[in-house]
Design a protein around this motif. Structure first.
Motif, PDB file in Angstrom:
ATOM      1  N   GLU A 169      45.082  35.687  36.887  1.00 13.07           N
ATOM      2  CA  GLU A 169      46.440  35.417  37.387  1.00 13.07           C
ATOM      3  C   GLU A 169      46.389  34.910  38.826  1.00 13.07           C
ATOM      4  O   GLU A 169      47.145  34.005  39.207  1.00 13.07           O
ATOM      5  N   ILE A 170      45.497  35.490  39.629  1.00 15.84           N
ATOM      6  CA  ILE A 170      45.338  35.046  41.016  1.00 15.84           C
ATOM      7  C   ILE A 170      44.870  33.594  41.045  1.00 15.84           C
ATOM      8  O   ILE A 170      45.394  32.761  41.798  1.00 15.84           O
ATOM      9  N   GLU A 171      43.875  33.292  40.215  1.00 17.21           N
ATOM     10  CA  GLU A 171      43.316  31.941  40.190  1.00 17.21           C
ATOM     11  C   GLU A 171      44.307  30.924  39.640  1.00 17.21           C
ATOM     12  O   GLU A 171      44.287  29.756  40.029  1.00 17.21           O
ATOM     13  N   LEU A 172      45.187  31.368  38.743  1.00 13.94           N
ATOM     14  CA  LEU A 172      46.222  30.481  38.217  1.00 13.94           C
ATOM     15  C   LEU A 172      47.186  30.078  39.330  1.00 13.94           C
ATOM     16  O   LEU A 172      47.628  28.931  39.410  1.00 13.94           O
ATOM     17  N   ILE A 173      47.498  31.017  40.223  1.00 16.80           N
ATOM     18  CA  ILE A 173      48.410  30.742  41.332  1.00 16.80           C
ATOM     19  C   ILE A 173      47.724  29.889  42.398  1.00 16.80           C
ATOM     20  O   ILE A 173      48.293  28.913  42.897  1.00 16.80           O
ATOM     21  N   ARG A 174      46.473  30.236  42.734  1.00 19.91           N
ATOM     22  CA  ARG A 174      45.747  29.525  43.801  1.00 19.91           C
ATOM     23  C   ARG A 174      45.143  28.212  43.323  1.00 19.91           C
ATOM     24  O   ARG A 174      44.958  27.290  44.118  1.00 19.91           O
ATOM     25  N   GLY A 175      44.785  28.144  42.053  1.00 13.50           N
ATOM     26  CA  GLY A 175      44.206  26.928  41.521  1.00 13.50           C
ATOM     27  C   GLY A 175      42.722  26.767  41.797  1.00 13.50           C
ATOM     28  O   GLY A 175      42.166  25.698  41.572  1.00 13.50           O
ATOM     29  N   VAL A 176      42.083  27.817  42.309  1.00 17.40           N
ATOM     30  CA  VAL A 176      40.646  27.764  42.601  1.00 17.40           C
ATOM     31  C   VAL A 176      39.991  29.090  42.215  1.00 17.40           C
ATOM     32  O   VAL A 176      40.664  30.110  42.052  1.00 17.40           O
ATOM     33  N   ASN A 177      38.670  29.064  42.077  1.00 20.27           N
ATOM     34  CA  ASN A 177      37.918  30.278  41.784  1.00 20.27           C
ATOM     35  C   ASN A 177      38.039  31.256  42.955  1.00 20.27           C
ATOM     36  O   ASN A 177      37.968  30.867  44.112  1.00 20.27           O
ATOM     37  N   SER A 178      38.202  32.539  42.627  1.00 21.99           N
ATOM     38  CA  SER A 178      38.435  33.542  43.679  1.00 21.99           C
ATOM     39  C   SER A 178      37.379  34.634  43.715  1.00 21.99           C
ATOM     40  O   SER A 178      37.602  35.687  44.316  1.00 21.99           O
ATOM     41  N   ASP A 179      36.238  34.407  43.093  1.00 22.72           N
ATOM     42  CA  ASP A 179      35.187  35.432  43.060  1.00 22.72           C
ATOM     43  C   ASP A 179      34.767  35.872  44.461  1.00 22.72           C
ATOM     44  O   ASP A 179      34.762  37.072  44.779  1.00 22.72           O
ATOM     45  N   TYR A 180      34.389  34.899  45.290  1.00 19.14           N
ATOM     46  CA  TYR A 180      33.883  35.219  46.623  1.00 19.14           C
ATOM     47  C   TYR A 180      34.958  35.907  47.472  1.00 19.14           C
ATOM     48  O   TYR A 180      34.687  36.896  48.157  1.00 19.14           O
ATOM     49  N   THR A 181      36.179  35.382  47.407  1.00 23.47           N
ATOM     50  CA  THR A 181      37.274  35.943  48.219  1.00 23.47           C
ATOM     51  C   THR A 181      37.587  37.369  47.810  1.00 23.47           C
ATOM     52  O   THR A 181      37.781  38.240  48.668  1.00 23.47           O
ATOM     53  N   LEU A 182      37.633  37.639  46.522  1.00 21.21           N
ATOM     54  CA  LEU A 182      37.907  38.996  46.050  1.00 21.21           C
ATOM     55  C   LEU A 182      36.804  39.956  46.480  1.00 21.21           C
ATOM     56  O   LEU A 182      37.084  41.080  46.888  1.00 21.21           O
ATOM     57  N   ASN A 183      35.555  39.508  46.389  1.00 20.76           N
ATOM     58  CA  ASN A 183      34.443  40.357  46.832  1.00 20.76           C
ATOM     59  C   ASN A 183      34.554  40.679  48.315  1.00 20.76           C
ATOM     60  O   ASN A 183      34.287  41.804  48.751  1.00 20.76           O
ATOM     61  N   THR A 184      34.961  39.675  49.117  1.00 21.28           N
ATOM     62  CA  THR A 184      35.135  39.884  50.558  1.00 21.28           C
ATOM     63  C   THR A 184      36.210  40.922  50.835  1.00 21.28           C
ATOM     64  O   THR A 184      36.031  41.830  51.658  1.00 21.28           O
ATOM     65  N   LEU A 185      37.337  40.813  50.146  1.00 22.64           N
ATOM     66  CA  LEU A 185      38.454  41.746  50.345  1.00 22.64           C
ATOM     67  C   LEU A 185      38.086  43.152  49.869  1.00 22.64           C
ATOM     68  O   LEU A 185      38.507  44.147  50.473  1.00 22.64           O
ATOM     69  N   LEU A 186      37.290  43.229  48.800  1.00 25.65           N
ATOM     70  CA  LEU A 186      36.824  44.540  48.319  1.00 25.65           C
ATOM     71  C   LEU A 186      35.877  45.177  49.339  1.00 25.65           C
ATOM     72  O   LEU A 186      35.954  46.378  49.598  1.00 25.65           O
ATOM     73  N   GLU A 187      34.982  44.369  49.916  1.00 24.20           N
ATOM     74  CA  GLU A 187      34.041  44.877  50.915  1.00 24.20           C
ATOM     75  C   GLU A 187      34.767  45.394  52.152  1.00 24.20           C
ATOM     76  O   GLU A 187      34.339  46.369  52.779  1.00 24.20           O
ATOM     77  N   LYS A 188      35.862  44.738  52.518  1.00 25.25           N
ATOM     78  CA  LYS A 188      36.629  45.149  53.690  1.00 25.25           C
ATOM     79  C   LYS A 188      37.596  46.287  53.362  1.00 25.25           C
ATOM     80  O   LYS A 188      38.322  46.762  54.233  1.00 25.25           O
TER      81      LYS A 188
END
Length: 221
Positions: free
Chosen positions: A116-135
């Motif tokens: 759902e996130i990627e549908l809204i953003r239109g791009v892959n969000s793997d790296y960004t989600l991992n960053t937010l999880l780490e923080k």
């Protein structure tokens, strides 16, 4: 509640590194002075209100805020631009534009899945989600009852602390966001952040080029 506990409450909040919940304040007092001490969460809230009123009358530069379901000291909002000028966020705390976009989507749409996130953003969000999880700004809250049962993402108390929010309902409404975007101070802060990112990117490129030059040097020259 005994008035002698006013300074105790003040000291406990002052000494806390993170927002301190009322229950922890009460537990600390009862552990030291006994379980029969009569003190409630309402007493804590009234004490904080009284302290803030005293700080205001004295012209103090700080207040006690209630954020992330706890109390913490902070400088007054009117001093933010001055404090912000002196303080520079460390790179590990700075969020990229992609991270901010993803975090905003999660904050307003939670719980929400990666597709759902990627549908809204239109791009892959793997790296960004991992960053937010780490923080620790987001966390996983189970799985969705859809095909493949994708993970559900929600914001954390650390998210509330990071943005100075009491709870998720304190998020600005779309109309308020438009007003913030037009504010001159916001535009100036945005310009500085963009300049910092440009400088960091240039520094990274320079370092990469230098490392590449070293790697390409012949050991026989």
């Amino acid at each position: 509640m005994d008035n002698t506990y006013i300074s105790v409450i003040e000291a406990l909040i002052f000494a806390a590194d993170d927002p301190l919940p009322s229950k922890e304040i009460i537990n600390a007092i009862k552990e030291i002075d006994g379980p029969d001490i009569e003190i409630t969460e309402e007493d804590i809230e009234k004490t904080v209100d009284d302290l803030n009123e005293k700080y205001k009358q004295n012209g103090n530069a700080f207040v006690i805020l209630k954020i992330a379901n706890g109390y913490i000291y902070a400088t007054r909002p009117e001093h933010a631009k001055y404090v912000g000028y002196l303080s520079t966020e460390k790179s590990k705390r700075r969020l990229s534009q992609a991270a901010l976009e993803t975090l905003a989507i999660i904050a307003y749409k939670q719980p929400i899945t990666k597709p759902e996130i990627e549908l809204i953003r239109g791009v892959n969000s793997d790296y960004t989600l991992n960053t937010l999880l780490e923080k620790n700004l987001i966390t996983i809250q189970g799985r969705a009852d859809t095909i493949g049962r994708p993970l559900l993402y929600v914001t954390t108390d650390e998210f509330l602390k990071y943005f100075g929010l009491r709870n998720i309902s304190d998020l600005p409404k779309p109309r308020e966001i438009e007003e913030i975007m037009k504010d001159e101070d916001f535009q100036e802060q945005k310009r500085r952040i963009m300049m910092n990112e440009v400088e960091e990117n240039l520094e990274e490129e320079t370092n990469s080029e230098n490392e590449s030059d070293v790697d390409n040097e012949s050991p026989f020259e």
